[in-house]
Enzyme design. Structure first.
Site, PDB file in Angstrom:
ATOM      1  N   GLU A 111    -101.037 -34.235  50.873  1.00 10.62           N
ATOM      2  CA  GLU A 111    -102.389 -34.095  51.421  1.00 10.62           C
ATOM      3  C   GLU A 111    -102.851 -34.968  52.453  1.00 10.62           C
ATOM      4  O   GLU A 111    -103.672 -35.845  52.672  1.00 10.62           O
ATOM      5  CB  GLU A 111    -103.467 -34.238  50.298  1.00 10.62           C
ATOM      6  CG  GLU A 111    -103.273 -33.061  49.328  1.00 10.62           C
ATOM      7  CD  GLU A 111    -104.426 -32.953  48.343  1.00 10.62           C
ATOM      8  OE1 GLU A 111    -105.446 -33.557  48.436  1.00 10.62           O
ATOM      9  OE2 GLU A 111    -104.318 -31.992  47.722  1.00 10.62           O
ATOM     10  N   GLU A 170     -99.428 -28.153  43.856  1.00  7.37           N
ATOM     11  CA  GLU A 170    -100.428 -28.456  43.169  1.00  7.37           C
ATOM     12  C   GLU A 170    -101.368 -27.138  42.874  1.00  7.37           C
ATOM     13  O   GLU A 170    -101.828 -26.757  43.853  1.00  7.37           O
ATOM     14  CB  GLU A 170    -101.479 -29.622  43.757  1.00  7.37           C
ATOM     15  CG  GLU A 170    -100.737 -30.766  43.585  1.00  7.37           C
ATOM     16  CD  GLU A 170    -101.637 -31.924  44.003  1.00  7.37           C
ATOM     17  OE1 GLU A 170    -102.980 -32.064  43.936  1.00  7.37           O
ATOM     18  OE2 GLU A 170    -101.402 -33.035  44.761  1.00  7.37           O
TER      19      GLU A 170
END
Ligand code: AHR
Length: 523
Positions: free
Chosen positions: A198, A323
């Protein structure tokens, strides 16, 4: 009245007055056995364990001298449960934690390891007692492949490249000497390595252009040692950030990364009066919203995949959904940054829909990791002291093991609709595969919490199907869950409510259920 008791009453009332179990609607699934060609990588069934809340500490890893049965502080009941799932890989150490983790703090004698503050997850003190060697010990016990995520956000190229050298080199070097000093002679030979996490957010708030340059730079120094070829996973988009994928793919230099990630959680479900919606207190509107939100995964994979196709028509770069899962409000009385939530039949169905989507995109989706394995978000198991609970999602993963490394059978689905409050969704979601022994497995999911569904599966070009067997996961309450110290409400049951004739099988699916059919098609 306790919350649990009122939920039970709500469930019974829903069952008695809100349902019309007798109503049956019809769907058709056509399965093209002759077009089966793409392998469903077992890595689609991957998992994720971050230094977050009670996932590592108190989940996998117990206190020194704990009475909970363990091997070298690794909790044995958790390992035993996960072994039932044949988990193909485990992603670690994060998540957001990865970009503030300095791996050298987690090696060597434990009493000499420095501590740090886990700023992302509650500001708790991390004692670094669970580090590289402990993670590999866990992977060996689970017989699973490690997926390590390096720190680009706050670390250096030297730090990341030395970690790979420490893990994989067999040469003489300060890093390999250090590894040997720490008790490991042979290299760990890790294949999957994430280059940051991220990085558009907690991993450094980078622009796609900046990250695309950095990933080229960092990955240049992540060497292949011996015969081992690293599979490098670049940080990909959040949700529908298609520009991120466009920039990463257009700036990719061959070999800089083999996988590009995508993160998408089932959350923001427009629950009345709540930001996220609660894991067990919800009504049918939230149930409906959950699935319309889950279905977005299909659109995201198709659209990110279409961008990847422009630059990589051979589909060499894998889309890695590293994820995904449900993200509800935390359970009352728990640390809000520990992300501990219960798990109901609704979560089992969310897992089923997502796994069907990944299977059906097996040509592009090479790996996926549900978040997270123990005590965090859509967990497989929950622990409380010495007790352990297998969640409804656990049973979806257990039932779907038959798809690991099998060949996808393409299908066309004409589904009945599940309508609620003026909106509608396809009620039936499915994927199917053929294994090496010539057995077909069809996984079907009925999202309608009130209506049975009659589903006819047809195999064109087949004379008949033999050796039919069925299993199901179902419930009569929308919010049924498995609780500590109670008999399990949700698990896998034998299922036989189907009939076969020639090349057709007609199944009567209960409301809110998952059915897995096994059969051998005969020409
Ligand atoms: O899984 C919890 C967190 O969600 C991860 O740390 C982060 O990558 C994502 O935002």
């Amino acid at each position: 009245m306790s919350i649990r008791f009122s939920l039970k009453i709500a469930g019974i009332l829903f069952f008695l007055f809100g349902s019309s179990i007798d109503s049956i609607s019809q769907s058709k699934v056509i399965l093209y056995l002759d077009s089966a060609k793409h392998k469903i990588s077992r890595h689609i069934y991957g998992h994720f364990a971050e230094h977050l809340g009670r996932c590592i500490y108190d989940g996998f890893w117990v206190e020194e001298g704990s009475k909970i049965p363990n091997q070298g502080r690794i909790r044995l009941d958790v390992v035993d449960a996960l072994k039932e799932l044949d988990i193909p890989n485990l992603r670690w150490p994060g998540g957001c934690f990865a970009d503030e983790y300095h791996w050298k703090d987690g090696i060597g004698p434990r009493d000499q390891r420095p501590t740090m503050i886990n700023t992302n997850w509650g500001g708790v003190t991390e004692d670094n007692s669970f580090g590289t060697h402990e993670f590999f010990q866990l992977c060996e016990m689970l017989e699973t492949e490690p997926v390590v995520v390096g720190n680009m956000g706050s670390g250096t190229i030297q730090e990341m490249s030395q970690w790979v050298e420490y893990l994989n080199s067999d040469n003489v070097s300060p890093m390999t000497d250090l590894r040997k000093e720490n008790g490991r002679t042979d290299p760990f030979d890790i294949k999957y390595f994430g280059v940051g996490n991220e990085n558009w957010g907690c991993g450094g708030n980078m622009t796609p252009e900046y990250y695309a340059d950095q990933v080229r730079r960092y990955s240049t120094f992540l060497e292949n040692y011996g015969d081992n070829q690293l599979y490098k996973i670049a940080c990909g988009a959040n949700r529908a950030n298609y520009n991120w994928t466009e920039v990463l793919m257009s700036k990719r230099k061959r070999k800089t990364f083999q996988g590009l990630s995508l993160h998408y959680y089932t959350t923001r479900i427009k629950a009345v009066g709540r930001e996220r919606g609660h894991a067990i207190e919800f009504d049918e509107q939230e149930w409906f919203n959950t699935f319309s939100n889950t279905m977005v995964m299909d659109e995201l994979i198709s659209k990110h995949g279409a961008i990847m196709d422009k630059y990589d028509p051979e589909k060499e770069v894998g889309l890695i959904v590293d994820e995904w899962g449900t993200w509800w409000e935390v359970e009352e009385g728990t640390n809000p940054r520990f992300l501990y939530q219960q798990n109901t039949i609704r979560d089992a169905l969310v897992a089923s829909v997502n796994l069907n989507i990944f299977n059906n995109h097996a040509d592009r989706v090479h790996m996926a990791n549900i978040a997270q394995t123990v005590n965090v978000l859509q967990a497989m198991v929950l622990t409380q002291g010495a007790q352990i609970v297998r969640t409804p999602s656990f049973y979806t993963f257990k039932m779907y093991k038959v798809h690991h490394d099998a060949t996808l059978i393409p299908s066309d689905v004409k589904s009945a609709q599940y309508a609620y409050n003026g909106e509608a969704l396809d009620a039936i979601h499915t994927s199917a595969s053929l294994n090496k022994e010539g057995q077909a497995h069809i996984s079907l999911c009925n999202l309608d919490p009130k209506m049975n569904q009659k589903v006819t599966c047809i195999f064109p070009g087949i004379q008949k199907t033999v050796d039919l067997k069925g299993q199901s996961i179902s419930s009569t309450e929308i919010n049924a869950f498995n609780d500590f110290g109670q008999p399990e409400k949700i698990n896998i049951q034998a299922f036989s409510d189907f009939k076969s004739k020639g090349n057709e099988i007609t199944i009567n699916m209960p409301p809110m259920s998952i059915v897995m059919l096994e059969l051998t098609p005969k020409k």
